[in-house]
Structures are given as C-alpha cells and as structure tokens.
Scaffold this active site. Sequence first.
Site: not given
Length: 141
Positions: A45-46, A58, A94, A97
């Site tokens: 994650n970013v 993802e 989520c 994603c």
Amino acid sequence: MTTAERQALIAAARAAVGTAYAPYSEFHVGAALLFDDGEIVTGANVENASYGLALCAETVACALASHAGRRGGLIAVAVLGGKHGVVGPVVTPCGRCRQVLNELSQLGRTDPLVLCVGADETVEIRLSALLPRAFGPANLA
Ligand code: THU
C-alpha cells in the site's frame, strides 16, 4: 497452484509488506499475484497526506502487472498485513481492489483464488465469490 507456488506466493506477499508506505494508518499490507507462467508480481500500500488517495497493496500490484504488460493469466492472489506490518486478523481485499482484480482476471477469463492470510487462519476464496456478478470489460464489448 502447487503447494510450492502457494508457499512462494504467501512469502512474496509477506516480503512486500516491508515496502509499504503507510505513515498515516501504520497498517502495512502486502499483496502478491501469481500468473499462469509461474511469475509473481507484488505490491504494497501507498498512502498520501491527502488520506483518501491511498492505494491498496492489491491495486498497486495490479498496476505494476499491467505496466509489465500483463493482460490476464492471473491464477491466484495473496494478501496479508497488519498494524506496523505485524500480521494479525485476515485481510480481505476492499471493494475497489476486488473490482481492480476483476479487470485483470476477466481479461484472461480466469477466476483467481484469493488467499487472505491472517496470523491464525487463511481464508481461501474465489474472486467471483468476493465480487459476484462483476461489471467488467465484457460489459463494454
Ligand atoms: N489496505 C490494503 O492495502 N489492502 C486491503 O485489502 C485493505 C486495506 C490498506 C489501505 C490503507 O493504506 C491501509 O490498508 C488502512 O486501510
């Protein structure tokens, strides 16, 4: 997917957690995508100072795979993470994603197995079960 591939996929997702940029939530997530040629593409994650712009692990993995020329062949996904990178409860993708993963899977007409890995259990579920009756590229054909 063989047992060795499964183990490698989970190990790759675990390694990807270390590259998460998540200074706001401190929730570090890694994802790994397994393709039908045996290759694995990972992401983490970013986050962003404008919190709502965070990209999930993802989604980052799918974007990297697309940029590498992948347009299908997705057979399995692993996702895991937790506060400060310590794997805790199962992490399921989520909603956004699920839709992003669906694009890659529909392009290659696969229904990837999603391994949602937690400290005490792993939930294995097909993408089609996570996102039934998905809207995808076929709808626009
Ligand atoms: N996150 C992921 O990267 N993948 C998921 O499946 C769930 C959530 C990230 C987004 C955000 O950076 C942090 O976890 C907390 O929501």
